[in-house]
Motif scaffolding. Sequence first.
Motif, mmCIF file in Angstrom:
data_model
loop_
_atom_site.group_PDB
_atom_site.id
_atom_site.type_symbol
_atom_site.label_atom_id
_atom_site.label_comp_id
_atom_site.label_asym_id
_atom_site.label_seq_id
_atom_site.Cartn_x
_atom_site.Cartn_y
_atom_site.Cartn_z
ATOM 1 N N ILE A 167 1.303 -1.926 0.523
ATOM 2 C CA ILE A 167 0.893 -1.917 1.927
ATOM 3 C C ILE A 167 -0.127 -0.809 2.174
ATOM 4 O O ILE A 167 -1.037 -0.946 2.999
ATOM 5 C CB ILE A 167 2.131 -1.752 2.839
ATOM 6 N N PHE A 168 0.011 0.284 1.421
ATOM 7 C CA PHE A 168 -0.916 1.404 1.547
ATOM 8 C C PHE A 168 -2.194 1.128 0.758
ATOM 9 O O PHE A 168 -2.148 0.480 -0.292
ATOM 10 C CB PHE A 168 -0.280 2.696 1.034
ATOM 11 N N PRO A 169 -3.332 1.633 1.222
ATOM 12 C CA PRO A 169 -4.553 1.544 0.422
ATOM 13 C C PRO A 169 -4.354 2.242 -0.927
ATOM 14 O O PRO A 169 -3.565 3.198 -1.019
ATOM 15 C CB PRO A 169 -5.594 2.279 1.276
ATOM 16 N N PRO A 170 -5.031 1.803 -1.979
ATOM 17 C CA PRO A 170 -4.837 2.392 -3.305
ATOM 18 C C PRO A 170 -4.978 3.910 -3.343
ATOM 19 O O PRO A 170 -4.233 4.590 -4.050
ATOM 20 C CB PRO A 170 -5.921 1.714 -4.153
ATOM 21 N N GLU A 171 -5.901 4.457 -2.536
ATOM 22 C CA GLU A 171 -6.149 5.902 -2.583
ATOM 23 C C GLU A 171 -5.044 6.713 -1.902
ATOM 24 O O GLU A 171 -5.030 7.941 -2.023
ATOM 25 C CB GLU A 171 -7.493 6.234 -1.939
ATOM 26 N N LYS A 172 -4.098 6.041 -1.214
ATOM 27 C CA LYS A 172 -3.008 6.743 -0.541
ATOM 28 C C LYS A 172 -1.696 6.682 -1.323
ATOM 29 O O LYS A 172 -0.743 7.388 -0.998
ATOM 30 C CB LYS A 172 -2.759 6.132 0.849
ATOM 31 N N ARG A 173 -1.616 5.845 -2.354
ATOM 32 C CA ARG A 173 -0.330 5.562 -2.986
ATOM 33 C C ARG A 173 0.214 6.749 -3.778
ATOM 34 O O ARG A 173 1.405 7.063 -3.695
ATOM 35 C CB ARG A 173 -0.461 4.328 -3.883
ATOM 36 N N ASP A 174 -0.618 7.413 -4.555
ATOM 37 C CA ASP A 174 -0.137 8.576 -5.310
ATOM 38 C C ASP A 174 0.375 9.655 -4.369
ATOM 39 O O ASP A 174 1.382 10.324 -4.655
ATOM 40 C CB ASP A 174 -1.248 9.141 -6.187
ATOM 41 N N ALA A 175 -0.297 9.824 -3.240
ATOM 42 C CA ALA A 175 0.085 10.878 -2.302
ATOM 43 C C ALA A 175 1.456 10.616 -1.693
ATOM 44 O O ALA A 175 2.302 11.517 -1.652
ATOM 45 C CB ALA A 175 -0.975 11.012 -1.205
ATOM 46 N N ILE A 176 1.717 9.388 -1.237
ATOM 47 C CA ILE A 176 3.017 9.127 -0.604
ATOM 48 C C ILE A 176 4.132 9.199 -1.642
ATOM 49 O O ILE A 176 5.233 9.681 -1.347
ATOM 50 C CB ILE A 176 3.032 7.771 0.146
ATOM 51 N N LEU A 177 3.875 8.781 -2.876
ATOM 52 C CA LEU A 177 4.893 8.908 -3.922
ATOM 53 C C LEU A 177 5.239 10.371 -4.176
ATOM 54 O O LEU A 177 6.407 10.742 -4.322
ATOM 55 C CB LEU A 177 4.404 8.249 -5.213
ATOM 56 N N GLU A 178 4.225 11.214 -4.205
ATOM 57 C CA GLU A 178 4.462 12.636 -4.474
ATOM 58 C C GLU A 178 5.131 13.314 -3.289
ATOM 59 O O GLU A 178 5.988 14.186 -3.457
ATOM 60 C CB GLU A 178 3.139 13.325 -4.800
ATOM 61 N N VAL A 179 4.764 12.929 -2.081
ATOM 62 C CA VAL A 179 5.409 13.481 -0.888
ATOM 63 C C VAL A 179 6.903 13.186 -0.911
ATOM 64 O O VAL A 179 7.739 14.061 -0.641
ATOM 65 C CB VAL A 179 4.768 12.903 0.393
#
Length: 222
Positions: A167-179
Amino acid sequence: MKIIAHIETDFPEKFGIPRQSGLVESLKATIVFEPEYRTMDAFKGLEDFNYIWLLWQFEGTDREHWSATVKPPRLGGNTHVGVFATRSPFRPNPIGLSSVKLDAVELTERGPVLRVSGADMRDGTPIYDIKPYLRYVDSHPDATDGFAGETKEHRLQVDFPQELLEIFPPEKRDAILEVLAQDPRPAYHSDPERRYGVAFAGYDVHFNVKEDHLTVFEVVSL
């Protein structure tokens, strides 16, 4: 003290923001300046630095009833230490200090903006000043970490179903996983049935935590 800029981040709320700057470098943010400071002359030479200091304003805390002691999340939220031995926002003055990676200095229709990584701030946070990070004086390899170095770095295993993550744009996925891996819950919360929500990049991520395992079960538009 004048506010010179505001930062644009993916966090509309305090909950979920990393407890320190630099913990999640995949978090991207943009610093937009007030009209008075929108001149490239003020940024000449800044592109030669890859890290900067931000001095900014905490919001939503009560200055009239500050406490001499606080309970850091790093110590489980149940041990008191002096406020000046912490980076707690509950301080006599609402001043935050963050070191972030400077990705770019860009000239846009809003004037010069700074693209940065690793910020630990809510969207719209006011900024008072920006200074370059100088490795030869700002880095101290022999520094001690006090109680922060005596506690184990706590990370969670994250189960984020692919159909929800996409659902998230590709450039946001690593960030939400790490958060999520940083465990955004208050340190004193341990109820495995409790449901939480982190507002991030226009969505609310709903999850629960059992032991060291975080499971995302819903992503809804804000």
